[in-house]
Design a protein around this motif. Sequence first.
Motif, PDB file in Angstrom:
ATOM      1  N   ALA A  10      -6.657   3.099   6.371  1.00  0.00           N
ATOM      2  CA  ALA A  10      -7.309   2.333   5.356  1.00  0.00           C
ATOM      3  C   ALA A  10      -8.046   2.106   5.978  1.00  0.00           C
ATOM      4  N   ARG A  11      -9.468   1.570   4.910  1.00  0.00           N
ATOM      5  CA  ARG A  11     -10.938   2.144   5.630  1.00  0.00           C
ATOM      6  C   ARG A  11     -11.478   0.889   6.964  1.00  0.00           C
ATOM      7  N   GLN A  12     -11.817   1.712   7.931  1.00  0.00           N
ATOM      8  CA  GLN A  12     -12.405   0.583   9.115  1.00  0.00           C
ATOM      9  C   GLN A  12     -13.067  -0.606   9.067  1.00  0.00           C
ATOM     10  N   ASP A  13     -14.027  -0.747   7.881  1.00  0.00           N
ATOM     11  CA  ASP A  13     -14.221  -2.057   7.269  1.00  0.00           C
ATOM     12  C   ASP A  13     -13.472  -2.906   6.970  1.00  0.00           C
ATOM     13  N   LEU A  14     -12.995  -3.103   6.848  1.00  0.00           N
ATOM     14  CA  LEU A  14     -11.357  -3.607   5.882  1.00  0.00           C
ATOM     15  C   LEU A  14     -11.133  -5.611   7.035  1.00  0.00           C
ATOM     16  N   ALA A  15     -11.613  -5.924   6.706  1.00  0.00           N
ATOM     17  CA  ALA A  15     -10.209  -6.973   7.321  1.00  0.00           C
ATOM     18  C   ALA A  15      -8.532  -7.083   7.427  1.00  0.00           C
ATOM     19  N   GLN A  16      -8.102  -7.889   8.611  1.00  0.00           N
ATOM     20  CA  GLN A  16      -6.861  -7.244   8.357  1.00  0.00           C
ATOM     21  C   GLN A  16      -5.623  -8.179   7.037  1.00  0.00           C
ATOM     22  N   ALA A  17      -6.526  -8.832   6.374  1.00  0.00           N
ATOM     23  CA  ALA A  17      -5.849  -9.970   5.148  1.00  0.00           C
ATOM     24  C   ALA A  17      -5.944  -8.831   4.467  1.00  0.00           C
ATOM     25  N   GLN A  18      -7.042  -7.713   4.318  1.00  0.00           N
ATOM     26  CA  GLN A  18      -7.801  -7.058   3.056  1.00  0.00           C
ATOM     27  C   GLN A  18      -5.917  -5.398   3.255  1.00  0.00           C
ATOM     28  N   VAL A  19      -6.083  -5.210   4.481  1.00  0.00           N
ATOM     29  CA  VAL A  19      -4.881  -4.306   5.175  1.00  0.00           C
ATOM     30  C   VAL A  19      -3.588  -4.703   4.513  1.00  0.00           C
ATOM     31  N   ASP A  20      -3.539  -6.092   4.826  1.00  0.00           N
ATOM     32  CA  ASP A  20      -2.130  -7.061   4.791  1.00  0.00           C
ATOM     33  C   ASP A  20      -1.908  -6.605   3.231  1.00  0.00           C
ATOM     34  N   ALA A  21      -3.148  -7.003   2.242  1.00  0.00           N
ATOM     35  CA  ALA A  21      -2.974  -7.489   0.926  1.00  0.00           C
ATOM     36  C   ALA A  21      -2.809  -5.812  -0.031  1.00  0.00           C
ATOM     37  N   LEU A  22      -3.369  -4.333   0.768  1.00  0.00           N
ATOM     38  CA  LEU A  22      -2.723  -3.241   0.652  1.00  0.00           C
ATOM     39  C   LEU A  22      -1.483  -2.849   0.585  1.00  0.00           C
ATOM     40  N   ALA A  23      -1.419  -3.404   1.575  1.00  0.00           N
ATOM     41  CA  ALA A  23       0.773  -3.057   2.119  1.00  0.00           C
ATOM     42  C   ALA A  23       1.688  -3.978   1.198  1.00  0.00           C
ATOM     43  N   GLU A  24       1.025  -5.311   0.461  1.00  0.00           N
ATOM     44  CA  GLU A  24       2.096  -6.045  -0.334  1.00  0.00           C
ATOM     45  C   GLU A  24       1.765  -4.930  -1.318  1.00  0.00           C
ATOM     46  N   THR A  25       0.864  -4.375  -2.133  1.00  0.00           N
ATOM     47  CA  THR A  25       0.757  -3.322  -4.020  1.00  0.00           C
ATOM     48  C   THR A  25       1.394  -2.851  -3.409  1.00  0.00           C
ATOM     49  N   ALA A  26       1.526  -2.161  -2.588  1.00  0.00           N
ATOM     50  CA  ALA A  26       2.074  -1.212  -2.237  1.00  0.00           C
ATOM     51  C   ALA A  26       3.634  -1.357  -2.355  1.00  0.00           C
ATOM     52  N   THR A  27       4.007  -2.946  -1.891  1.00  0.00           N
ATOM     53  CA  THR A  27       4.987  -2.896  -1.417  1.00  0.00           C
ATOM     54  C   THR A  27       5.273  -3.244  -2.925  1.00  0.00           C
ATOM     55  N   LYS A  28       4.924  -4.124  -4.083  1.00  0.00           N
ATOM     56  CA  LYS A  28       4.646  -4.999  -4.867  1.00  0.00           C
ATOM     57  C   LYS A  28       5.322  -3.601  -5.798  1.00  0.00           C
ATOM     58  N   ILE A  29       4.480  -2.374  -5.889  1.00  0.00           N
ATOM     59  CA  ILE A  29       4.456  -1.013  -6.236  1.00  0.00           C
ATOM     60  C   ILE A  29       6.495  -0.520  -6.459  1.00  0.00           C
ATOM     61  N   ILE A  30       6.789  -0.697  -5.157  1.00  0.00           N
ATOM     62  CA  ILE A  30       7.878  -0.006  -5.868  1.00  0.00           C
ATOM     63  C   ILE A  30       9.192  -0.602  -6.042  1.00  0.00           C
ATOM     64  N   GLU A  31       9.088  -2.019  -5.288  1.00  0.00           N
ATOM     65  CA  GLU A  31      10.217  -3.601  -5.702  1.00  0.00           C
ATOM     66  C   GLU A  31       9.957  -3.048  -7.575  1.00  0.00           C
ATOM     67  N   ASP A  32       8.778  -3.118  -7.750  1.00  0.00           N
ATOM     68  CA  ASP A  32       8.993  -3.076  -9.789  1.00  0.00           C
ATOM     69  C   ASP A  32       9.355  -2.482  -9.892  1.00  0.00           C
ATOM     70  N   ASN A  33       9.292  -1.163  -9.651  1.00  0.00           N
ATOM     71  CA  ASN A  33      10.349   0.303  -9.631  1.00  0.00           C
ATOM     72  C   ASN A  33      11.554   0.462  -9.436  1.00  0.00           C
ATOM     73  N   GLN A  34      12.679  -0.902  -9.133  1.00  0.00           N
ATOM     74  CA  GLN A  34      13.615  -0.663  -8.535  1.00  0.00           C
ATOM     75  C   GLN A  34      13.874   0.086  -7.419  1.00  0.00           C
ATOM     76  N   GLY A  35      12.936  -0.511  -6.389  1.00  0.00           N
ATOM     77  CA  GLY A  35      13.230   0.509  -5.483  1.00  0.00           C
ATOM     78  C   GLY A  35      13.044  -0.925  -4.197  1.00  0.00           C
ATOM     79  N   LYS A  36      13.286  -0.574  -2.716  1.00  0.00           N
ATOM     80  CA  LYS A  36      13.400  -1.906  -1.556  1.00  0.00           C
ATOM     81  C   LYS A  36      13.363  -1.936  -0.218  1.00  0.00           C
ATOM     82  N   VAL A  37      12.061  -1.918  -0.230  1.00  0.00           N
ATOM     83  CA  VAL A  37      11.048  -1.171   1.509  1.00  0.00           C
ATOM     84  C   VAL A  37      11.519  -2.965   1.935  1.00  0.00           C
ATOM     85  N   VAL A  38      12.790  -1.831   3.307  1.00  0.00           N
ATOM     86  CA  VAL A  38      12.984  -1.848   4.166  1.00  0.00           C
ATOM     87  C   VAL A  38      12.392  -3.087   5.307  1.00  0.00           C
TER      88      VAL A  38
END
Length: 137
Positions: A10-38
Amino acid sequence: MALYEHVFLARQDLAQAQVDALAETATKIIEDNQGKVVKTESWGLRSLAYKIAKNRKAHYVMLEFDAPGDVVAELERQTQINEDIIRYMTIKVDALEAGPSVMMRKGDRDRERRRDRDDRGDRPERPRRDREEMETY
């Protein structure tokens, strides 16, 4: 279902909270499609080997997940759309790594080295020269 590792930068000018939100978005995409984040690991802000889109540093995040193959296509499609993510890579693995990843263990090893170096003791002091002595040289 197959096992995958997905790493994105992720871009360097993002805050850590924004980076965590990107990770949560990816997790949501995986879990909405019958996947499981380990496991989700944030490797922090690290220097890049070369500039990417005018960035010298980037926030690194890794996701390990178990999902069907079509989930990867959707995850990568959504990642491509997001302008905050400058690079990504998804690979299929035979087995997920137990415990922290190599990148996380490297940080622990570096901290131990610094601690050992600090335990060496103080250096002997060098004799100081007066200002007059320095002017004569």
